[in-house]
Structure formats: structure tokens, C-alpha cells
Scaffold this motif. Sequence first.
Motif, PDB file in Angstrom:
ATOM      1  N   PHE A 238       5.145  -4.139   7.107  1.00  0.00           N
ATOM      2  CA  PHE A 238       3.880  -3.645   7.665  1.00  0.00           C
ATOM      3  C   PHE A 238       3.562  -2.240   7.157  1.00  0.00           C
ATOM      4  O   PHE A 238       2.394  -1.899   6.922  1.00  0.00           O
ATOM      5  CB  PHE A 238       3.918  -3.682   9.193  1.00  0.00           C
ATOM      6  CG  PHE A 238       3.873  -5.074   9.766  1.00  0.00           C
ATOM      7  CD1 PHE A 238       2.755  -5.864   9.614  1.00  0.00           C
ATOM      8  CD2 PHE A 238       4.958  -5.606  10.452  1.00  0.00           C
ATOM      9  CE1 PHE A 238       2.696  -7.159  10.123  1.00  0.00           C
ATOM     10  CE2 PHE A 238       4.919  -6.883  10.977  1.00  0.00           C
ATOM     11  CZ  PHE A 238       3.783  -7.668  10.809  1.00  0.00           C
ATOM     12  N   GLU A 239       4.581  -1.427   6.956  1.00  0.00           N
ATOM     13  CA  GLU A 239       4.378  -0.094   6.384  1.00  0.00           C
ATOM     14  C   GLU A 239       3.880  -0.199   4.940  1.00  0.00           C
ATOM     15  O   GLU A 239       2.951   0.523   4.540  1.00  0.00           O
ATOM     16  CB  GLU A 239       5.688   0.704   6.428  1.00  0.00           C
ATOM     17  CG  GLU A 239       6.158   1.045   7.835  1.00  0.00           C
ATOM     18  CD  GLU A 239       7.596   1.564   7.859  1.00  0.00           C
ATOM     19  OE1 GLU A 239       8.219   1.651   6.773  1.00  0.00           O
ATOM     20  OE2 GLU A 239       8.097   1.860   8.959  1.00  0.00           O
ATOM     21  N   LEU A 240       4.489  -1.074   4.182  1.00  0.00           N
ATOM     22  CA  LEU A 240       4.090  -1.265   2.785  1.00  0.00           C
ATOM     23  C   LEU A 240       2.686  -1.855   2.694  1.00  0.00           C
ATOM     24  O   LEU A 240       1.920  -1.519   1.776  1.00  0.00           O
ATOM     25  CB  LEU A 240       5.083  -2.183   2.072  1.00  0.00           C
ATOM     26  CG  LEU A 240       6.482  -1.593   1.855  1.00  0.00           C
ATOM     27  CD1 LEU A 240       7.463  -2.695   1.466  1.00  0.00           C
ATOM     28  CD2 LEU A 240       6.445  -0.501   0.796  1.00  0.00           C
ATOM     29  N   PHE A 241       2.341  -2.719   3.640  1.00  0.00           N
ATOM     30  CA  PHE A 241       1.002  -3.303   3.645  1.00  0.00           C
ATOM     31  C   PHE A 241      -0.071  -2.216   3.758  1.00  0.00           C
ATOM     32  O   PHE A 241      -1.116  -2.287   3.097  1.00  0.00           O
ATOM     33  CB  PHE A 241       0.852  -4.308   4.795  1.00  0.00           C
ATOM     34  CG  PHE A 241      -0.549  -4.837   4.924  1.00  0.00           C
ATOM     35  CD1 PHE A 241      -0.996  -5.851   4.090  1.00  0.00           C
ATOM     36  CD2 PHE A 241      -1.437  -4.297   5.852  1.00  0.00           C
ATOM     37  CE1 PHE A 241      -2.307  -6.321   4.179  1.00  0.00           C
ATOM     38  CE2 PHE A 241      -2.734  -4.760   5.948  1.00  0.00           C
ATOM     39  CZ  PHE A 241      -3.174  -5.783   5.111  1.00  0.00           C
ATOM     40  N   GLU A 242       0.168  -1.213   4.584  1.00  0.00           N
ATOM     41  CA  GLU A 242      -0.785  -0.106   4.724  1.00  0.00           C
ATOM     42  C   GLU A 242      -1.012   0.576   3.381  1.00  0.00           C
ATOM     43  O   GLU A 242      -2.140   0.951   3.043  1.00  0.00           O
ATOM     44  CB  GLU A 242      -0.282   0.907   5.752  1.00  0.00           C
ATOM     45  CG  GLU A 242      -0.367   0.420   7.189  1.00  0.00           C
ATOM     46  CD  GLU A 242       0.021   1.508   8.181  1.00  0.00           C
ATOM     47  OE1 GLU A 242      -0.011   2.697   7.824  1.00  0.00           O
ATOM     48  OE2 GLU A 242       0.359   1.149   9.329  1.00  0.00           O
TER      49      GLU A 242
END
Length: 265
Positions: free
Chosen positions: A29-33
Motif C-alpha cells: 500500500f505504501e508503494l502504491f501511493e
Amino acid sequence: MDLSQVKMVVSDMDGTLLNSKHEVSNRFFELFEELQKRNILFVAASGRQYASIVHKLEPIKNDILVIAENGALVKEKEKELLVTPIQNSLKSSLLSKIDKIDGAHAMLCGKYNAYFDGKSVPFLEQLKEYYASYEIHEDFSTVTDEIIKIAVYHNISAENHIYPAMKDLEDQIKVKVSGLNWVDLNHTDANKGFALEKLQNEFGISSNETMVFGDYNNDLEMLGKAKYSFAMENAHQNVLKVANFKTSSNNDFGVERILEKLLKS
């Protein structure tokens, strides 16, 4: 490997983005941002139903594209981009054939609901992991929904016990081993590769600008639509042969490790 041209990332769910506990990592989810900040599209592509996919990806469900039911349903938020149902004329004959396979349990998959019959109730806890929205019908003939996939479950091995009995129908229906316990039956035009090509055309993204992750036979067609195709370390041998690259397993952040490299590029 120059990843600087990638504009679309496509990932299978089970055995790929999800770990063996069926969880998405916080790191993803962090990488998706960061992908969003770079205007890189993310596509979740699964044999799961749409409701189950967005349940797993709840925090980002309005910011992604979804290929569900092996490509039979493609959605952007609530907008349907592609729907490819099974012909009604085939449905009853397929169910009759499945009924004769020892240990096989059929589920009908509509656009928004899955339908189980009484035989599947003992396996309900296992099935609920993959179907967030479902109904139980004692008789499948009472189901009036448009069916886009028939999923067949075997508690030992779908590849050994279900596929051999169904493969003679491959000129009429797409027969895919999608996991240890699953064989999926779709319209011959319903596969993740066909669905991905639809999205590539819709958004003007080439195969050279596409990154794909997969682990099982229902991922083969979409792996062929991307220059940057990655097989998980835990992938089926067929996937390892087709993919251009390999990453670590779904329990060792295989997708996340490559996304980190993509973002650094």
C-alpha cells in the motif's frame, strides 16, 4: 533491466500479491501511493470475484482497475469496461459433466454474486475466503443471474482430478487450472490476457510499458502481453517457462521487491 518506461503494473492476487495467509502487505500500500504519484496505473487481475478483490484492496479500491473472474469482468470503479458471460446453452451441460466427477464442487459466478449449492456447504469456510458475496441455492436451476464463470473446487488436486475430465471441452470453453484446488471455466474469449489488452488499448499503453506478475496457469495469457513479465518463485512450471523474469515468492515480497526497483528507476 530498464523499468523507466513502465506505465502499467498488473498483478495476480492469490500466490502473487497475497501471501499464503491471503494478506496484502502494508508495504504494498505504501508503494502504491508512490506509483500513483508517478501516474503508473495499477491493475488487480484475479480469478476471484470482483467483490473479493476490492475487499482485499479496500483502501485503494477507487484508484485501481480490476480484472475479475479470469478476465470475464473488467471494471474501473463502478464502470464496466468488459463483460464476457458463458453461453447459457453450455451452462447446464458443463454442470452435468462436473456432477459426475468424484469430489468436484461447482460454483456459479455472476457479475456480483457467487452461487453455491448444497454440496458445497461443508466447504463453506474455505470458499468464503474467495467469495465475499454469495448465495446458497439447493438447485442451480433457480439461479437467474448472468453467469461469467464456473469455478470447480477439489479438496486434493484440481489439476489431477478435474482438469483431465474437462480438457476435451477446450474448443468450447476456456478451461484453466487456477490454483491447487481450482479449475475455472470461462467463455473462450474470457482470459486475463484478452482483458489486459482491452485495458492497454483503452489507456494507450503498449506491452513494452506494461509489467505483469503471476504464478498460475490462468496468468499465462496476460504474461504474454508484457515485456516485463515476472513469475513468482512459487509459480507453476508453465509460468516459469513463459515469464521473461523471475522474482521471489509471494511470502517473500516478490511483487514489492520489483516495485521498489521500478520506483527507483
